[in-house]
Design a protein around this motif. Sequence first.
Motif, PDB file in Angstrom:
ATOM      1  N   SER A 301       0.841  -1.210   0.000  1.00 13.15           N
ATOM      2  CA  SER A 301       0.000   0.000   0.000  1.00 13.15           C
ATOM      3  C   SER A 301       0.871   1.252   0.000  1.00 13.15           C
ATOM      4  CB  SER A 301      -0.928  -0.002   1.222  1.00 13.15           C
ATOM      5  OG  SER A 301      -0.237   0.308   2.419  1.00 13.15           O
ATOM      6  N   ILE A 302       2.020   1.191   0.636  1.00 16.11           N
ATOM      7  CA  ILE A 302       2.941   2.341   0.646  1.00 16.11           C
ATOM      8  C   ILE A 302       3.543   2.535  -0.742  1.00 16.11           C
ATOM      9  CG2 ILE A 302       5.074   3.243   1.646  1.00 16.11           C
ATOM     10  CD1 ILE A 302       4.375   1.526   4.156  1.00 16.11           C
ATOM     11  N   ILE A 303       3.932   1.434  -1.377  1.00 14.44           N
ATOM     12  CA  ILE A 303       4.485   1.506  -2.741  1.00 14.44           C
ATOM     13  C   ILE A 303       3.475   2.150  -3.681  1.00 14.44           C
ATOM     14  CG2 ILE A 303       5.307   0.157  -4.710  1.00 14.44           C
ATOM     15  CD1 ILE A 303       7.281   0.136  -2.413  1.00 14.44           C
ATOM     16  N   ARG A 304       2.200   1.766  -3.563  1.00 10.75           N
ATOM     17  CA  ARG A 304       1.157   2.336  -4.435  1.00 10.75           C
ATOM     18  C   ARG A 304       1.013   3.834  -4.221  1.00 10.75           C
ATOM     19  NH1 ARG A 304      -1.604  -2.505  -3.157  1.00 10.75           N
ATOM     20  NH2 ARG A 304      -2.790  -1.436  -1.519  1.00 10.75           N
ATOM     21  N   GLU A 305       1.018   4.264  -2.963  1.00 10.58           N
ATOM     22  CA  GLU A 305       0.863   5.695  -2.695  1.00 10.58           C
ATOM     23  C   GLU A 305       2.047   6.490  -3.219  1.00 10.58           C
ATOM     24  OE1 GLU A 305       0.198   8.810   1.033  1.00 10.58           O
ATOM     25  OE2 GLU A 305      -0.243   6.668   1.312  1.00 10.58           O
ATOM     26  N   ASP A 367      14.506  -0.416   1.227  1.00  8.61           N
ATOM     27  CA  ASP A 367      15.128  -1.140   0.110  1.00  8.61           C
ATOM     28  C   ASP A 367      14.199  -1.131  -1.107  1.00  8.61           C
ATOM     29  OD1 ASP A 367      16.819  -2.779  -1.379  1.00  8.61           O
ATOM     30  OD2 ASP A 367      16.027  -4.614  -0.492  1.00  8.61           O
ATOM     31  N   ARG A 368      12.925  -1.481  -0.876  1.00  7.80           N
ATOM     32  CA  ARG A 368      11.948  -1.502  -1.975  1.00  7.80           C
ATOM     33  C   ARG A 368      11.758  -0.112  -2.585  1.00  7.80           C
ATOM     34  NH1 ARG A 368       7.580  -5.022  -2.296  1.00  7.80           N
ATOM     35  NH2 ARG A 368       6.942  -3.686  -4.047  1.00  7.80           N
ATOM     36  N   LEU A 369      11.560   0.875  -1.733  1.00 10.61           N
ATOM     37  CA  LEU A 369      11.277   2.225  -2.230  1.00 10.61           C
ATOM     38  C   LEU A 369      12.457   2.797  -3.002  1.00 10.61           C
ATOM     39  CD1 LEU A 369       9.480   3.713   0.908  1.00 10.61           C
ATOM     40  CD2 LEU A 369       8.430   3.267  -1.305  1.00 10.61           C
TER      41      LEU A 369
END
Length: 626
Positions: A301-305, A367-369
């Motif tokens: 959900s953070i990646i989407r935002e 890491d993902r962001l």
Amino acid sequence: MASPLSSLSSILSQPHCAIRIRLPTRCCFGLQSLSPKPHLSSSRCNLRTPPPSRPGFSLTFSRKFSQSHSHLPLSNKSEVPSLHSFIAQAAVASSEVQPDPVSASEILPRGRIYHETYGCQMNINDMEIVLSIMKKAGYNEVVEVPESAEVIFINTCAIRDNAEQKVWQRLNYFWFLKRHWKSNVSIGRADSLHPPKVVVLGCMAERLKDKILDADKMVDVVCGPDAYRDLPRLLEEVDYGQKGINTLLSLEETYADISPVRISKNSVTAFVSIMRGCNNMCSFCIVPFTRGRERSRPVESIIREVAELWKEGVKEVMLLGQNVNSYNDASGFDKEVEPGANWKLSEGFSSKCKVKETGLRFSDLLDRLSTEFPEMRFRYTSPHPKDFPDELLYLMRDRYNVCKSIHLPAQTGSSTVLERMRRGYTREAYLDLVQKIRRIIPDVGITSDFICGFCGETEEEYADTISLLKAVGYDMAYMFAYSMREKTHAHRNYVDDVPDNIKQRRLAEMIEVFRESTGQCYDSQIGTVQLVLVEGPNKRAPDTELIGKTDRGHRVSFKNTPVPHWDDDVGGNQNPRVGDFVEVRILTSTRASLFGEALAITKLSLFYSNADEAIVDEQNLKSSCL
């Protein structure tokens, strides 16, 4: 042909629709479909008669209906009107009057909103969440002044008494706008369509709910940080003469499915909440009692935002949380999501709250962001020193788009005061962590929080704080005199025994010592080339200068003149614009800002790629000289 029962079912499925069946005895019962998801709250509930005008339609059975059957003998039970008869009549009427489904975009405007926010960045982001919820409920217009609003939101902070006093002052003015609405409109002081509804949100709402509601009808709605979804219903309560209140804390609410309405429409920076609440229970802090226990949003959900923000032109995101680096996404644990490394704390640090279910940690999220958005910069606040395991520090060192700036709240430099504060570390452990951070990330900027005058603080303990300020050399610090909060461990167990005049004297000394040390931090930047994200015109010279922040968070202003653009797709000289990354050579410094000259417009990844090449060239040159 549909049965009467199925016809009635189709009526009831219509959104924003109600059926009222009037019986001959002047009684009525209603079948209503108001919301697909009922809301639970701690609001005061009262039985009341429905108002004369409610959304929807009504089907009325006249007295003639009963009179037409009054001559039937009681023995003939088959001809006595049954519930099936009422359903059949309702179905016939529904075929004549079928309401059109109402979409959220077609809901009539409900009133204009004015909002004010006090406190931390989390409160700003919370206000953006509130605006999103209200927009979906039909409150589409936001105004710049409270005199033009039908709904006034004030988002509050309860950390210190000074913040609460500011809120009470504003509430007095809003009460004046409401109580004297007619006269204010008649003389042109206000132009709202009806007396404004005043809504108190946030930490102060949870802490002082009863006092706020009893304050001479000053406030209409009190809503805590975990109950914002309930705001539209609470405002409707006011229409029926009730006070709306919901301050229930949640173990699960993160608002992960809500896309915030950004307050700064043209800003190139944005806030993203990744977790809420705090488990640390420091003795001076009210946050666990106003924000509840820790819970984290799912990584996806953070990646989407963040992806949506990137599409809108945002170049820098600040990740937010009351204890942001305690982030723990255990939502995918049952789905065989690989959790991070063992849940380790910083060396020499302890926690009173043990993690029961581990998942993806803060370093996993970063890491993902940083990988998926290589041209976006990431910051975070506010962390706790206990949650800086080595893997987080090495990730910050290796990822150019994770800013080399760490907020490391010390609160005090005395180990004995730290113990009374229940911070979980000593002065020595804190200094060891500072040294480790600077060893792994050499050019890191460190900021902090300090409290003076905590319960029982002696002059010797206060002197330890002064020496810590000098030893570390912070880029920036928030410093306050201690203000005791109700419900906290300190309120229950200690005495606020340091006189106010001594607190203020110590605070003034702390600020002066800090200014001397921070000046050295800024002076060390002179002669370096920094990458600055342009945020807008410099307010002191809006026509000629631009201002932005460096990787370490230092504010830099520079002349707005044409410079080369290193991007191969653009080329040529041009003036930097808001949202550009600009290479700036630092020329001068003050204790709070830097001034330089723009060298070129570049990209985030390109700047650090060139910097790495320059380092390699310099090392090769030194090797050849040997």
